[in-house]
Design a protein around this motif. Structure first.
Motif, PDB file in Angstrom:
ATOM      1  N   ASP A 116       0.835  -1.200   0.000  1.00 41.92           N
ATOM      2  CA  ASP A 116       0.000   0.000   0.000  1.00 41.92           C
ATOM      3  C   ASP A 116       0.872   1.254   0.000  1.00 41.92           C
ATOM      4  O   ASP A 116       0.612   2.204  -0.736  1.00 41.92           O
ATOM      5  N   VAL A 117       1.903   1.224   0.832  1.00 40.10           N
ATOM      6  CA  VAL A 117       2.823   2.365   0.885  1.00 40.10           C
ATOM      7  C   VAL A 117       3.547   2.507  -0.461  1.00 40.10           C
ATOM      8  O   VAL A 117       3.653   3.609  -0.998  1.00 40.10           O
ATOM      9  N   ALA A 118       4.022   1.390  -0.978  1.00 43.02           N
ATOM     10  CA  ALA A 118       4.731   1.428  -2.265  1.00 43.02           C
ATOM     11  C   ALA A 118       3.810   1.936  -3.375  1.00 43.02           C
ATOM     12  O   ALA A 118       4.235   2.727  -4.228  1.00 43.02           O
ATOM     13  N   PHE A 119       2.558   1.496  -3.363  1.00 34.51           N
ATOM     14  CA  PHE A 119       1.621   1.954  -4.387  1.00 34.51           C
ATOM     15  C   PHE A 119       1.350   3.453  -4.239  1.00 34.51           C
ATOM     16  O   PHE A 119       1.362   4.196  -5.219  1.00 34.51           O
ATOM     17  N   ALA A 120       1.131   3.887  -2.990  1.00 36.87           N
ATOM     18  CA  ALA A 120       0.899   5.320  -2.757  1.00 36.87           C
ATOM     19  C   ALA A 120       2.126   6.119  -3.193  1.00 36.87           C
ATOM     20  O   ALA A 120       1.997   7.186  -3.800  1.00 36.87           O
ATOM     21  N   PHE A 121       3.306   5.591  -2.890  1.00 40.57           N
ATOM     22  CA  PHE A 121       4.543   6.258  -3.294  1.00 40.57           C
ATOM     23  C   PHE A 121       4.643   6.329  -4.814  1.00 40.57           C
ATOM     24  O   PHE A 121       5.006   7.356  -5.376  1.00 40.57           O
ATOM     25  N   SER A 122       4.287   5.243  -5.489  1.00 35.49           N
ATOM     26  CA  SER A 122       4.394   5.211  -6.958  1.00 35.49           C
ATOM     27  C   SER A 122       3.436   6.185  -7.627  1.00 35.49           C
ATOM     28  O   SER A 122       3.672   6.596  -8.761  1.00 35.49           O
ATOM     29  N   ARG A 123       2.362   6.564  -6.932  1.00 34.83           N
ATOM     30  CA  ARG A 123       1.393   7.494  -7.504  1.00 34.83           C
ATOM     31  C   ARG A 123       1.801   8.949  -7.316  1.00 34.83           C
ATOM     32  O   ARG A 123       1.188   9.844  -7.907  1.00 34.83           O
ATOM     33  N   LEU A 124       2.812   9.190  -6.496  1.00 32.77           N
ATOM     34  CA  LEU A 124       3.285  10.554  -6.307  1.00 32.77           C
ATOM     35  C   LEU A 124       3.959  11.045  -7.585  1.00 32.77           C
ATOM     36  O   LEU A 124       4.559  10.258  -8.321  1.00 32.77           O
ATOM     37  N   PRO A 125       3.913  12.326  -7.838  1.00 35.83           N
ATOM     38  CA  PRO A 125       4.691  12.867  -8.953  1.00 35.83           C
ATOM     39  C   PRO A 125       6.180  12.578  -8.724  1.00 35.83           C
ATOM     40  O   PRO A 125       6.641  12.517  -7.586  1.00 35.83           O
ATOM     41  N   LYS A 126       6.923  12.383  -9.794  1.00 37.00           N
ATOM     42  CA  LYS A 126       8.351  12.048  -9.705  1.00 37.00           C
ATOM     43  C   LYS A 126       9.111  13.036  -8.824  1.00 37.00           C
ATOM     44  O   LYS A 126       9.979  12.645  -8.047  1.00 37.00           O
TER      45      LYS A 126
END
Length: 181
Positions: A108-118
């Motif tokens: 969940d954290v990794a997915f939320a992180f991946s959705r952040l702008p670069k």
């Protein structure tokens, strides 16, 4: 090559080699796939060795290497943008089977992180994971410290919302088009 130069080259090589684990971690944030991250690290090392004369002894080697890595990634993105093949990073991963709460929480954290702008991913990674101070991270990202702090604040809020800590909060960085700050 005189003895002094040979000693400097050896000292530089040892110092660069010590930074490889950190380079790999940061490259994984930027590239997601281990093979692409390894290629980025290799490209960074080649560029660093070629530009050794440009490194000012006594300055922050890690920040210098991270900057080279970011530039190598930007060059790879430009090169890939001209390719008709869909980048692997845009292909979704399959869902994870249930029963493993810790693994799911990390995903969940990794997915939320991946959705952040670069830009927010990079800022968060450099400060939280790599432990750089704001001045070093801002220098690596080539932005003012205020911009870096703003990105961090939005990234942290978006992560909290993304993992459900603030489900009633208004949408933040993860909603809508990607923003640079």
């Amino acid at each position: 090559m005189d003895l002094n130069r040979a000693h400097e080259a050896n000292t530089f090589a040892v110092a660069v080699a010590a930074e490889i684990p950190r380079l790999r971690r940061f490259a994984r944030v930027l590239a997601k796939r281990p093979d692409i991250a390894d290629d980025l690290v290799q490209e960074t090392l080649v560029r660093a060795i070629a530009a050794q004369a440009q490194f000012a002894t006594g300055t922050n080697l890690r920040a210098w290497l991270f900057t080279i890595l970011r530039h190598a990634r930007a060059a790879a993105i430009r090169r890939d943008s001209r390719s008709p093949i869909l980048p692997f990073e845009e292909v979704r991963e399959p869902a994870v089977s249930g029963g493993q709460e810790e693994r799911q929480a990390m995903q969940d954290v990794a997915f939320a992180f991946s959705r952040l702008p670069k830009a927010q991913q990079e800022a968060l990674w450099l400060i939280v994971v790599e432990g750089l101070d704001y001045a070093e991270a801002a220098r690596i990202l080539e932005v003012p410290q205020g911009t870096l702090r703003s990105r961090l604040s939005r990234a942290r809020d978006a992560l909290r919302q993304g993992i459900g800590l603030f489900p009633d909060a208004p949408p933040t960085a993860m909603a809508g088009p990607e923003r640079e700050n």
